[in-house]
Motif scaffolding. Structure first.
Motif, PDB file in Angstrom:
ATOM      1  N   LEU A  67      -1.240   4.272  11.210  1.00  0.00           N
ATOM      2  CA  LEU A  67      -0.329   3.792  10.169  1.00  0.00           C
ATOM      3  C   LEU A  67      -0.770   2.436   9.637  1.00  0.00           C
ATOM      4  CD1 LEU A  67       3.146   4.765  11.704  1.00  0.00           C
ATOM      5  CD2 LEU A  67       1.766   6.047  10.064  1.00  0.00           C
ATOM      6  N   ALA A  68      -1.244   1.579  10.545  1.00  0.00           N
ATOM      7  CA  ALA A  68      -1.692   0.247  10.122  1.00  0.00           C
ATOM      8  C   ALA A  68      -2.935   0.338   9.249  1.00  0.00           C
ATOM      9  CB  ALA A  68      -1.957  -0.623  11.353  1.00  0.00           C
ATOM     10  N   LEU A  69      -3.894   1.161   9.649  1.00  0.00           N
ATOM     11  CA  LEU A  69      -5.149   1.246   8.915  1.00  0.00           C
ATOM     12  C   LEU A  69      -5.006   1.987   7.593  1.00  0.00           C
ATOM     13  CD1 LEU A  69      -7.670   2.022  11.813  1.00  0.00           C
ATOM     14  CD2 LEU A  69      -7.195  -0.187  10.723  1.00  0.00           C
ATOM     15  N   ALA A  70      -4.188   3.028   7.567  1.00  0.00           N
ATOM     16  CA  ALA A  70      -4.080   3.859   6.363  1.00  0.00           C
ATOM     17  C   ALA A  70      -3.102   3.290   5.345  1.00  0.00           C
ATOM     18  CB  ALA A  70      -3.665   5.275   6.739  1.00  0.00           C
ATOM     19  N   TYR A  71      -1.987   2.711   5.834  1.00  0.00           N
ATOM     20  CA  TYR A  71      -0.899   2.337   4.938  1.00  0.00           C
ATOM     21  C   TYR A  71      -0.520   0.866   5.027  1.00  0.00           C
ATOM     22  CZ  TYR A  71      -0.485   7.420   5.493  1.00  0.00           C
ATOM     23  OH  TYR A  71      -0.752   8.756   5.563  1.00  0.00           O
ATOM     24  N   ASP A  72      -1.316   0.071   5.721  1.00  0.00           N
ATOM     25  CA  ASP A  72      -1.021  -1.360   5.903  1.00  0.00           C
ATOM     26  C   ASP A  72       0.366  -1.585   6.503  1.00  0.00           C
ATOM     27  OD1 ASP A  72      -3.481  -1.953   4.826  1.00  0.00           O
ATOM     28  OD2 ASP A  72      -2.727  -2.428   2.839  1.00  0.00           O
ATOM     29  N   LEU A  78      -1.060  10.489   0.446  1.00  0.00           N
ATOM     30  CA  LEU A  78      -0.867   9.873   1.760  1.00  0.00           C
ATOM     31  C   LEU A  78      -1.854  10.436   2.769  1.00  0.00           C
ATOM     32  CD1 LEU A  78       3.036   9.843   1.845  1.00  0.00           C
ATOM     33  CD2 LEU A  78       1.580   7.807   1.874  1.00  0.00           C
ATOM     34  N   HIS A  79      -2.050  11.732   2.739  1.00  0.00           N
ATOM     35  CA  HIS A  79      -2.994  12.326   3.687  1.00  0.00           C
ATOM     36  C   HIS A  79      -4.423  11.909   3.373  1.00  0.00           C
ATOM     37  CE1 HIS A  79      -5.348  15.527   5.759  1.00  0.00           C
ATOM     38  NE2 HIS A  79      -4.458  15.264   6.700  1.00  0.00           N
ATOM     39  N   ALA A  80      -4.768  11.849   2.097  1.00  0.00           N
ATOM     40  CA  ALA A  80      -6.115  11.424   1.712  1.00  0.00           C
ATOM     41  C   ALA A  80      -6.370   9.983   2.164  1.00  0.00           C
ATOM     42  CB  ALA A  80      -6.295  11.539   0.198  1.00  0.00           C
ATOM     43  N   ALA A  81      -5.365   9.124   2.046  1.00  0.00           N
ATOM     44  CA  ALA A  81      -5.512   7.737   2.493  1.00  0.00           C
ATOM     45  C   ALA A  81      -5.707   7.663   4.003  1.00  0.00           C
ATOM     46  CB  ALA A  81      -4.292   6.918   2.076  1.00  0.00           C
ATOM     47  N   LEU A  82      -5.025   8.540   4.738  1.00  0.00           N
ATOM     48  CA  LEU A  82      -5.177   8.583   6.194  1.00  0.00           C
ATOM     49  C   LEU A  82      -6.585   9.036   6.566  1.00  0.00           C
ATOM     50  CD1 LEU A  82      -3.898   8.392   9.016  1.00  0.00           C
ATOM     51  CD2 LEU A  82      -3.111  10.744   8.724  1.00  0.00           C
ATOM     52  N   VAL A  83      -7.066  10.092   5.919  1.00  0.00           N
ATOM     53  CA  VAL A  83      -8.410  10.594   6.188  1.00  0.00           C
ATOM     54  C   VAL A  83      -9.452   9.523   5.875  1.00  0.00           C
ATOM     55  CG1 VAL A  83     -10.144  12.264   5.418  1.00  0.00           C
ATOM     56  CG2 VAL A  83      -7.806  13.023   5.918  1.00  0.00           C
ATOM     57  N   GLU A  84      -9.284   8.834   4.769  1.00  0.00           N
ATOM     58  CA  GLU A  84     -10.225   7.786   4.388  1.00  0.00           C
ATOM     59  C   GLU A  84     -10.252   6.662   5.430  1.00  0.00           C
ATOM     60  OE1 GLU A  84     -11.153   4.734   0.642  1.00  0.00           O
ATOM     61  OE2 GLU A  84      -9.370   6.018   0.636  1.00  0.00           O
ATOM     62  N   ALA A  85      -9.087   6.362   6.005  1.00  0.00           N
ATOM     63  CA  ALA A  85      -8.991   5.239   6.943  1.00  0.00           C
ATOM     64  C   ALA A  85      -9.501   5.570   8.332  1.00  0.00           C
ATOM     65  CB  ALA A  85      -7.537   4.767   7.027  1.00  0.00           C
ATOM     66  N   HIS A  87      -9.888  12.810  13.242  1.00  0.00           N
ATOM     67  CA  HIS A  87      -8.917  11.994  13.975  1.00  0.00           C
ATOM     68  C   HIS A  87      -7.561  12.004  13.280  1.00  0.00           C
ATOM     69  CE1 HIS A  87      -7.146   8.064  15.451  1.00  0.00           C
ATOM     70  NE2 HIS A  87      -7.274   8.793  16.533  1.00  0.00           N
ATOM     71  N   ALA A  88      -7.550  12.128  11.967  1.00  0.00           N
ATOM     72  CA  ALA A  88      -6.293  12.115  11.218  1.00  0.00           C
ATOM     73  C   ALA A  88      -5.336  13.175  11.736  1.00  0.00           C
ATOM     74  CB  ALA A  88      -6.560  12.332   9.730  1.00  0.00           C
ATOM     75  N   ASP A  89      -5.842  14.349  12.021  1.00  0.00           N
ATOM     76  CA  ASP A  89      -4.979  15.468  12.372  1.00  0.00           C
ATOM     77  C   ASP A  89      -5.019  15.845  13.857  1.00  0.00           C
ATOM     78  OD1 ASP A  89      -4.198  15.814   9.674  1.00  0.00           O
ATOM     79  OD2 ASP A  89      -6.033  16.948   9.266  1.00  0.00           O
ATOM     80  N   ARG A 115       0.834  -1.202   0.000  1.00  0.00           N
ATOM     81  CA  ARG A 115       0.000   0.000   0.000  1.00  0.00           C
ATOM     82  C   ARG A 115       0.871   1.255   0.000  1.00  0.00           C
ATOM     83  NH1 ARG A 115      -4.186   2.860  -1.642  1.00  0.00           N
ATOM     84  NH2 ARG A 115      -5.307   3.986  -0.005  1.00  0.00           N
ATOM     85  N   LEU A 116       1.928   1.255   0.789  1.00  0.00           N
ATOM     86  CA  LEU A 116       2.807   2.416   0.832  1.00  0.00           C
ATOM     87  C   LEU A 116       3.534   2.596  -0.497  1.00  0.00           C
ATOM     88  CD1 LEU A 116       3.474   4.556   2.936  1.00  0.00           C
ATOM     89  CD2 LEU A 116       5.463   3.200   3.602  1.00  0.00           C
TER      90      LEU A 116
END
Length: 409
Positions: free
Chosen positions: A334-339, A291-298, A303-305, A230-231
């Motif tokens: 990190l686990a949820l957004a980027y595996d 990367l930020h969009a993936a974090l927000v989605e996850a 909570h992301a920020d 994913r990363l």
């Protein structure tokens, strides 16, 4: 290679440094007798390759097992070929010694490290691991380790004096702003894409003209030698290592990134990032957005920020069971957004086993803590009603076998 002025030291520092914690024979404080010929050949080939690339800063520590002794077999001859005169061709040698309550013992250990390195002088001496205010006090108190280091500087045994830290940001800023004995000349700290918490410390160092050295951006910065699929996908067209190097070096106040090479080829990806450095902002911009969009989605936009808002320090009186909630929730993201499961497991299971280098506990003992205690600990958080569930989720996702620090394994 490119070089940057290393703060008030005025050294011409390569933007990549050769860290000495991964190519040594053992983490035990052992004599050279235990070193196998092949291991020494690999170490020497790694140093030679670094110098071929223009990486003139060789960094190690007394706590890195046989590293100092093994480097002592090669550095003196290299120093004669490349005397340190402040220019980009001069060899810059750094070692680190932990601050001690007994400053006389600290002096003895510094001199012993010089003997191990077979050098009369090191260009940079770091007080290794100022991770607590007690250790900072041992450094800066009258008659303490920093005063001894300045005495060694006056004797010509040490060039410049700094410190390394895995501590909290407030502590790092306190150390950077320390005044006794001229304060510190440089700092080794953590700052990279997945963990930008120490931004205020970098800014404080810049204001005081300290050299800024980033610790382990490719390993502690996400185990990027083995990135998740994913990363890799999110960082296209760059390798995650190249992205992270550019992200760090895009800030001119960052002077050098440590490459803890275990073999000569470990430099290749990092050094390839230099071809993009002149256009770093444009190259990394779309990747940062993804990367930020993936974090927000996850995990959700708020909570992301804001996940750290209102959380107590792991050692605060009102904290729930000494859980390092900041770190646990960060690893969940990190686990949820980027595996980043492997990285998360490595860091999560170090909690409780890392001492002051990685303090606080995991959520393994969550069920022993009362609701009243949780309410007291997390009442100031905008996510108070969700935190316990997130902690439980993280433990189920990342909890597993006990992991120790490299130096304790």
């Amino acid at each position: 290679m490119q070089y940057r002025r290393f703060g008030k030291t005025e050294l011409s520092m390569p933007v990549f440094s050769c860290g000495g914690m991964r190519y040594q024979q053992t983490w035990d404080d052992a004599p050279l007798d235990v070193v196998e010929a092949e291991n020494q050949r690999n170490l020497e080939a790694t140093i030679v390759r670094a110098l071929e690339l223009g990486i003139t800063h060789i960094e190690t520590a007394r706590g890195y097992g046989t590293s100092e002794r093994q480097l002592g077999q090669i550095l003196p001859a290299l120093r004669e070929q490349r005397p340190s005169r402040g220019g980009p061709d001069g060899l810059i040698v750094q070692t680190k010694v932990a601050p001690l309550r007994d400053a006389d013992e600290f002096r003895r250990q510094v001199l012993d490290s010089l003997d191990r390195l077979k050098m009369e002088r090191v260009d940079l001496l770091g007080l290794h691991g100022i991770n607590t205010h007690e250790l900072l006090w041992w450094a800066i108190r009258p008659g303490g380790c920093l005063e001894v280091a300045r005495q060694l500087q006056a004797e010509g045994r040490v060039g410049h004096v700094g410190f390394s830290t895995h501590g909290a940001t407030d502590l790092i800023v306190d150390a950077i702003n320390a005044e006794p004995f001229g304060g510190f000349d440089y700092v080794n700290l953590h700052w990279y894409y997945i963990n930008q918490w120490n931004g205020p410390a970098v800014e404080a160092a810049t204001r005081r003209d300290l050299g800024v050295f980033i610790i382990s951006p490719s390993d502690k910065g996400g185990m990027l030698y083995r990135p998740s699929e994913r990363l890799v996908e999110l960082c296209q067209p760059l390798h995650p290592i190249v992205f992270n190097c550019l992200f760090c070096l895009n800030r001119p106040e960052i002077h050098t990134l440590s490459l803890g090479a275990s073999q000569p080829s470990d430099f290749d990806l990092q050094v390839s990032s230099l071809a993009h450095l002149h256009e770093a902002h444009a190259v990394i911009g779309p990747i940062v957005e993804r990367l930020h969009a993936a974090l927000v989605e996850a995990v959700g936009a708020e909570h992301a920020d804001r996940f750290r808002e209102g959380l107590p320090a792991w050692d605060a009186e009102k904290n729930a069971g000494y859980i390092n909630t900041h770190v646990v929730l960060w690893l969940r993201q990190l686990a949820l957004a980027y595996d980043m499961i492997e990285y998360g497991q490595m860091r999560y299971n170090l909690l409780g086993n890392g001492g002051h280098w990685f303090p606080g506990l995991s959520a393994a003992h969550l069920d022993t803590i009362t609701e009243e205690r949780f309410a007291k600990a997390y009442g100031a958080s905008p996510f108070a009603d969700q935190i316990v569930g997130w902690l439980r989720e993280t433990h189920e996702l990342l909890g597993g076998a006990e992991i120790k620090r490299l130096s304790a394994s």
